[in-house]
Write a protein that holds these residues in place. Structure first.
Motif, PDB file in Angstrom:
ATOM      1  N   SER A  41       0.853  -1.186   0.000  1.00 16.87           N
ATOM      2  CA  SER A  41       0.000   0.000   0.000  1.00 16.87           C
ATOM      3  C   SER A  41       0.886   1.232   0.000  1.00 16.87           C
ATOM      4  O   SER A  41       2.103   1.135   0.186  1.00 16.87           O
ATOM      5  CB  SER A  41      -0.842   0.048   1.280  1.00 16.87           C
ATOM      6  N   ALA A  42       0.258   2.389  -0.121  1.00 17.59           N
ATOM      7  CA  ALA A  42       0.969   3.652   0.069  1.00 17.59           C
ATOM      8  C   ALA A  42       1.302   3.805   1.554  1.00 17.59           C
ATOM      9  O   ALA A  42       0.650   3.201   2.403  1.00 17.59           O
ATOM     10  CB  ALA A  42       0.088   4.806  -0.382  1.00 17.59           C
ATOM     11  N   THR A  47      -2.421   8.276   0.790  1.00 15.50           N
ATOM     12  CA  THR A  47      -3.551   8.277  -0.141  1.00 15.50           C
ATOM     13  C   THR A  47      -4.548   9.371   0.245  1.00 15.50           C
ATOM     14  O   THR A  47      -5.064  10.072  -0.635  1.00 15.50           O
ATOM     15  CB  THR A  47      -4.221   6.887  -0.161  1.00 15.50           C
ATOM     16  N   GLU A  74       1.432   4.214  -3.979  1.00 19.67           N
ATOM     17  CA  GLU A  74       1.880   2.812  -3.984  1.00 19.67           C
ATOM     18  C   GLU A  74       3.179   2.652  -4.774  1.00 19.67           C
ATOM     19  O   GLU A  74       4.000   1.788  -4.468  1.00 19.67           O
ATOM     20  CB  GLU A  74       0.785   1.913  -4.586  1.00 19.67           C
ATOM     21  N   PHE A 137      -3.567  -1.700  -5.374  1.00 25.99           N
ATOM     22  CA  PHE A 137      -4.613  -0.675  -5.521  1.00 25.99           C
ATOM     23  C   PHE A 137      -4.766  -0.143  -6.941  1.00 25.99           C
ATOM     24  O   PHE A 137      -5.663   0.629  -7.221  1.00 25.99           O
ATOM     25  CB  PHE A 137      -4.278   0.445  -4.514  1.00 25.99           C
ATOM     26  N   ARG A 151     -10.995   2.535  -2.237  1.00 23.79           N
ATOM     27  CA  ARG A 151     -10.202   2.595  -1.013  1.00 23.79           C
ATOM     28  C   ARG A 151     -10.074   1.207  -0.374  1.00 23.79           C
ATOM     29  O   ARG A 151     -11.013   0.428  -0.365  1.00 23.79           O
ATOM     30  CB  ARG A 151     -10.811   3.598  -0.023  1.00 23.79           C
ATOM     31  N   GLY A 152      -8.867   0.939   0.105  1.00 21.74           N
ATOM     32  CA  GLY A 152      -8.600  -0.383   0.677  1.00 21.74           C
ATOM     33  C   GLY A 152      -8.291  -1.435  -0.383  1.00 21.74           C
ATOM     34  O   GLY A 152      -8.175  -2.626  -0.073  1.00 21.74           O
ATOM     35  N   GLY A 153      -8.127  -0.994  -1.634  1.00 20.84           N
ATOM     36  CA  GLY A 153      -8.040  -1.924  -2.768  1.00 20.84           C
ATOM     37  C   GLY A 153      -6.801  -2.796  -2.831  1.00 20.84           C
ATOM     38  O   GLY A 153      -6.772  -3.780  -3.584  1.00 20.84           O
ATOM     39  N   SER A 154      -5.774  -2.486  -2.043  1.00 20.75           N
ATOM     40  CA  SER A 154      -4.576  -3.331  -2.095  1.00 20.75           C
ATOM     41  C   SER A 154      -4.866  -4.749  -1.602  1.00 20.75           C
ATOM     42  O   SER A 154      -4.204  -5.704  -2.025  1.00 20.75           O
ATOM     43  CB  SER A 154      -3.450  -2.735  -1.245  1.00 20.75           C
ATOM     44  N   ASP A 155      -5.842  -4.885  -0.722  1.00 22.85           N
ATOM     45  CA  ASP A 155      -6.226  -6.235  -0.281  1.00 22.85           C
ATOM     46  C   ASP A 155      -6.687  -7.049  -1.492  1.00 22.85           C
ATOM     47  O   ASP A 155      -6.363  -8.229  -1.631  1.00 22.85           O
ATOM     48  CB  ASP A 155      -7.400  -6.172   0.713  1.00 22.85           C
TER      49      ASP A 155
HETATM   50  N1  ASP Z   1      -3.640   3.163  -0.383  1.00 23.01           N
HETATM   51  C1  ASP Z   1      -5.012   2.830  -0.723  1.00 23.01           C
HETATM   52  C2  ASP Z   1      -5.959   3.357   0.332  1.00 23.01           C
HETATM   53  O1  ASP Z   1      -5.526   3.979   1.287  1.00 23.01           O
HETATM   54  C3  ASP Z   1      -5.194   1.356  -0.944  1.00 23.01           C
HETATM   55  C4  ASP Z   1      -4.912   0.483   0.255  1.00 23.01           C
HETATM   56  O2  ASP Z   1      -4.175   0.895   1.157  1.00 23.01           O
HETATM   57  O3  ASP Z   1      -5.397  -0.648   0.276  1.00 23.01           O
HETATM   58  O4  ASP Z   1      -7.134   3.221   0.189  1.00 23.01           O
END
Ligand code: ASP
Ligand code: ADP
Ligand code: MG
Length: 412
Positions: A41-42, A47, A74, A137, A151-155
């Motif tokens: 992730s970043a 982000t 990222e 992401f 958001r949260g897309g790295s999962d």
């Molecule tokens: N950096 C992105 C976010 O903050 C993706 C992630 O962290 O999963 O939403």
């Protein structure tokens, strides 16, 4: 060589020392014989900062440029992680989404992964590279431009790689040591679960538990990815973390296994609309066309041919919803006497597979909230969850009351 996916979230790569800490975990897996795909992730907060800059320049931004800016966090971490690993003597290389390529739909800002051809990275593993560090992401759309996955897309990037590259497991390293009965930051009595089923995790995630992005759980369920959530700040043992797995792998499940909340909800009421066939379609079609994610819907009992229609949507979509409804009213497709937006609400939900075979969960939930004097504004249920909308000031109280009522402090 067996392959492993390891994903590190924002707090786990927040500075150079933490990147080094994460890199040591990767090195250990390489030493035990894995080829590793690391998804990063970043750095934490990055982000949000990038999104803030985009909003400041252009409130109704062009989503392609939003993605161009917001995906960049990222890239920095991926390069730094590869360099850190190289310094430790581990053959590593970074990859941005387009280089793999991570092919996505064109829905900028909320794209879905369609395909990850494994060949490029597999060829590098065959040449002796041990770690592919991939920027999470992000991907590339059919318009040949960078996309982001929400958001949260790295999962989701992590699980998609585990499926595409046939990894033995997908480990999600984060700032808590697993999936808890509820957010441990809100309820100190929350208990870590050793295992949770895909179905329950999917509900918890979609109802607001941000420990995993909803789409990542969907993908894990579809492709049977062994998904583990664990802390990047502790040493890993065989029993660390939480395994997200098939229902059959869980010996006995409680009726309710978790409580989730979502702060980011708004309740909108159309006061006094004509109660006639087609009215719901006339209201919700323009909302859908405007991209408003409507969640709960209640139609109140009508009097003299008129009715109140209430729905909930994310707080940041209220303006868009108001615009769409005002336009429909101006066109004459709907008619209402008032439109009331209440942004001070939140959604609290209880989730559990056991609800399929046990009656009375909703009643117990309502009793627990009543005992605390929490008024319920909207209710929805499905096979394995009950959700209520309540005033936001009661959010913590409601979560804690439900955690107590379902005796989740005894869960494991
Ligand atoms: N950096 C992105 C976010 O903050 C993706 C992630 O962290 O999963 O939403
Ligand atoms: P990352 O940056 O590693 O992706 P996130 O902040 O996205 O981490 O997700 C981890 C956070 O999810 C935790 O810090 C915790 O506050 C929150 N969370 C919400 N519900 C739960 C839950 N049921 N179990 C564990 N963590 C939860
Ligand atoms: Mg996250």
């Amino acid at each position: 060589m067996p392959r492993l996916v390891m994903k590190f979230g924002g707090t786990s790569v927040a500075d150079l020392a933490r990147i080094a800490n994460a890199a040591r975990k990767v090195q250990r897996e390489v030493e035990s014989g894995y080829d590793v795909i690391v998804i990063v992730s970043a750095m934490s907060g990055k982000t949000n900062e990038l999104v803030g800059w985009v909003d400041a320049v252009s409130p109704l931004y062009d989503a392609r440029e939003y993605d161009a800016v917001v995906s960049s966090g990222e890239n920095v971490t991926a390069g730094l992680m590869a360099l850190t690993l190289q310094e430790m003597g581990v053959p590593a290389r970074s990859w941005q989404g387009w280089q793999v390529p991570v092919k996505t739909t064109n829905a900028h800002g909320a794209a879905r992964i369609e395909d990850i051809p494994p060949d490029n990275i597999a060829a590098k593993f065959a040449e002796g590279m041990k770690v592919a560090v991939v920027a999470g992401f992000q991907g590339i759309g059919p318009d040949n431009r960078i996309t982001t996955l929400g958001r949260g897309g790295s999962d989701t990037t992590a699980v998609a790689f585990a499926a595409a590259m046939q990894a033995e497991r997908c480990d999600i390293y984060t700032d808590v040591d697993g999936v808890y009965t509820t957010d441990p930051r809100i309820e100190e009595k929350a208990r870590k679960l050793d295992r949770i089923s895909y179905e329950e995790m999917l509900e918890l995630a979609s109802l607001g538990a941000k420990v995993l992005q909803t789409r990542s759980v969907e993908l894990a369920m579809r492709y049977k990815v062994r998904l583990r959530v664990l802390s990047s700040f502790e040493d890993v043992t065989e029993t660390s973390g939480t395994l997200v797995c098939a229902e059959e792998e869980i010996m006995e499940s409680k009726v309710v296994s978790g409580v989730a909340y979502s702060r980011d909800e708004a309740k909108m009421t159309l006061v006094s609309v004509a109660d006639r066939p087609g009215i719901a379609a006339a209201i919700f079609t323009p909302l859908a066309e405007a991209g408003v994610n409507v969640d709960m819907i209640v139609q109140n009992i009508s009097e003299e041919g008129r009715t109140d229609m209430t729905f909930s949507c994310p707080t940041d979509q209220v303006t868009r919803a108001e615009k769409a409804l005002d336009e429909a009213k101006a066109k004459g497709t709907i008619n209402y006497h008032g439109l009331i937006a209440d942004k001070d609400v939140c959604k609290v939900s209880v989730v559990g597979i056991g609800m399929r075979s046990h009656a009375g969960v909703a009643a117990r939930m309502f009793q627990a909230l009543a005992a605390e004097g929490v008024n319920i504004k909207v209710i929805t249920t499905s096979e394995i969850k009950v959700s209520v909308l309540v005033d936001r000031k009661y959010m913590e109280l409601a979560v804690q009351a439900l955690h107590d009522a379902f005796e989740l402090e005894n869960a494991a």
